[in-house]
Design an enzyme around this catalytic site. Structure first.
Site, PDB file in Angstrom:
ATOM      1  N   TYR A 190       0.835  -1.198   0.000  1.00  9.26           N
ATOM      2  CA  TYR A 190       0.000   0.000   0.000  1.00  9.26           C
ATOM      3  C   TYR A 190       0.869   1.248   0.000  1.00  9.26           C
ATOM      4  CZ  TYR A 190       0.910   0.977   4.973  1.00  9.26           C
ATOM      5  OH  TYR A 190       1.517   1.289   6.170  1.00  9.26           O
ATOM      6  N   LYS A 229       6.422  -1.735   2.061  1.00  9.70           N
ATOM      7  CA  LYS A 229       5.217  -1.149   2.657  1.00  9.70           C
ATOM      8  C   LYS A 229       4.057  -2.132   2.485  1.00  9.70           C
ATOM      9  CE  LYS A 229       3.175   3.425   3.333  1.00  9.70           C
ATOM     10  NZ  LYS A 229       3.627   3.572   4.730  1.00  9.70           N
ATOM     11  N   GLU A 258      12.621   2.480  13.976  1.00  9.92           N
ATOM     12  CA  GLU A 258      11.682   3.544  13.607  1.00  9.92           C
ATOM     13  C   GLU A 258      10.519   3.521  14.577  1.00  9.92           C
ATOM     14  OE1 GLU A 258      10.398   2.759   9.605  1.00  9.92           O
ATOM     15  OE2 GLU A 258       9.940   0.658  10.018  1.00  9.92           O
ATOM     16  N   LEU A 289      11.485   1.537   7.095  1.00 10.62           N
ATOM     17  CA  LEU A 289      10.779   1.931   5.881  1.00 10.62           C
ATOM     18  C   LEU A 289      11.429   3.194   5.314  1.00 10.62           C
ATOM     19  CD1 LEU A 289       8.177   1.384   4.126  1.00 10.62           C
ATOM     20  CD2 LEU A 289       7.174   3.287   5.404  1.00 10.62           C
TER      21      LEU A 289
END
Length: 279
Positions: A32, A143, A175, A199
């Site tokens: 996505y 993702k 993260e 990411l």
């Protein structure tokens, strides 16, 4: 009435449906993107399309559309909503097949896109965050729609009165549950290196570009949990939250416990960049 795009058609959200055997539903087999819209302008379109391409390639899928086709879909959806600040949600799954792990038996992807207004949130006074072991899988640079770990991490943060969980793997920051992380110490801005556990955030990369263009000292490097806990400032970044200062971490103040001067400067530079981009 909310309009969405599903497999080549624009239709009301209330009538949109997918096959129960879609591999996104059965396996979480898909990727996505979330793309912000400011002043009805698609923000960092090319960067989001590049990341989508990389995610698709990583799970052995082809991009079903060209960039121009994606842009046309986005713009038609944007025009259905009155608000000028929106976020596009785009999801591509491997499609429908019998329930079998073999990816070769699915040959037609399911493509879903919607846009919705961005809920305005004022984070200028900072947020609370917690630290937590990074419980996610080994390919966080994709993702992917399989977000259960992030859902659980955000829930654990909320249970402790916080907005985000900053994740630690083997003693080092990766993260946030749904964000990238920046740490400031002695007027230097640090952020974790890109890796399989981080990411490649679009806002993260834009912040780095802004730091470089304005001669603000920064470094992409490993950051220990100790360095995080001793930071003068901590920020998290995402496409819809933008740059958010963390002023409380594990119920203790970050630095002075107030938003820092570096964040104020960088956030102003970011807002100026956004204004010019979205004129």
């Amino acid at each position: 009435m909310t309009t969405v795009y599903l497999n080549g058609e624009f239709k009301p959200l209330s009538t949109a449906s997918i096959n129960i055997l879609d591999r996104g539903f059965i396996f979480g087999d898909g990727v996505y993107e979330v793309i912000p819209i400011f002043n009805r302008i698609i923000f960092c379109f090319d960067e989001h399309m590049n990341r989508l391409e990389n995610s698709l390639e990583a799970i052995f899928m082809d991009n079903p559309y060209t960039s121009n086709q994606w842009r046309s879909i986005f713009e038609e959806l944007i025009d259905t909503i009155e608000e000028s600040e929106q976020s596009i949600y785009l999801q591509i799954t491997r499609g429908v097949s019998e329930r079998d792990h073999d990816i070769k038996i699915a040959d037609k992807p399911t493509i879903f896109v919607m846009s919705r207004p961005i809920e305005k949130k004022n984070f200028s006074v900072g947020i609370n965050a917690i630290t937590h072991e990074d419980i996610r899988w080994q390919y966080c640079d994709i993702k992917a729609i399989t977000l259960l770990p992030s859902v659980l991490l955000r829930h654990k943060a909320r249970e402790q009165g916080a907005k985000e969980a900053i994740l630690i793997r083997d003693g080092y920051i990766t993260e946030g549950a749904a964000s990238n992380v920046f740490v400031c110490k002695n007027d230097e801005v640090l952020t974790p290196l890109k890796s399989k556990h981080v990411l490649p955030g679009i806002t993260r990369d834009l912040v780095i570009e802004i730091l470089a263009n304005n001669k603000i000292t920064y470094l992409e490097t490993t950051i220990s949990e100790k360095d995080l806990l001793n930071a003068d400032e901590v920020w998290i970044t995402s496409s819809t939250w933008e740059i958010v200062p963390v002023t409380q971490l594990n119920n203790l103040p970050v630095g002075t416990g107030e938003t820092g001067a570096l964040w104020q400067r960088v956030d102003q530079l970011y807002q100026e960049f956004k204004s010019v981009y979205c004129e």
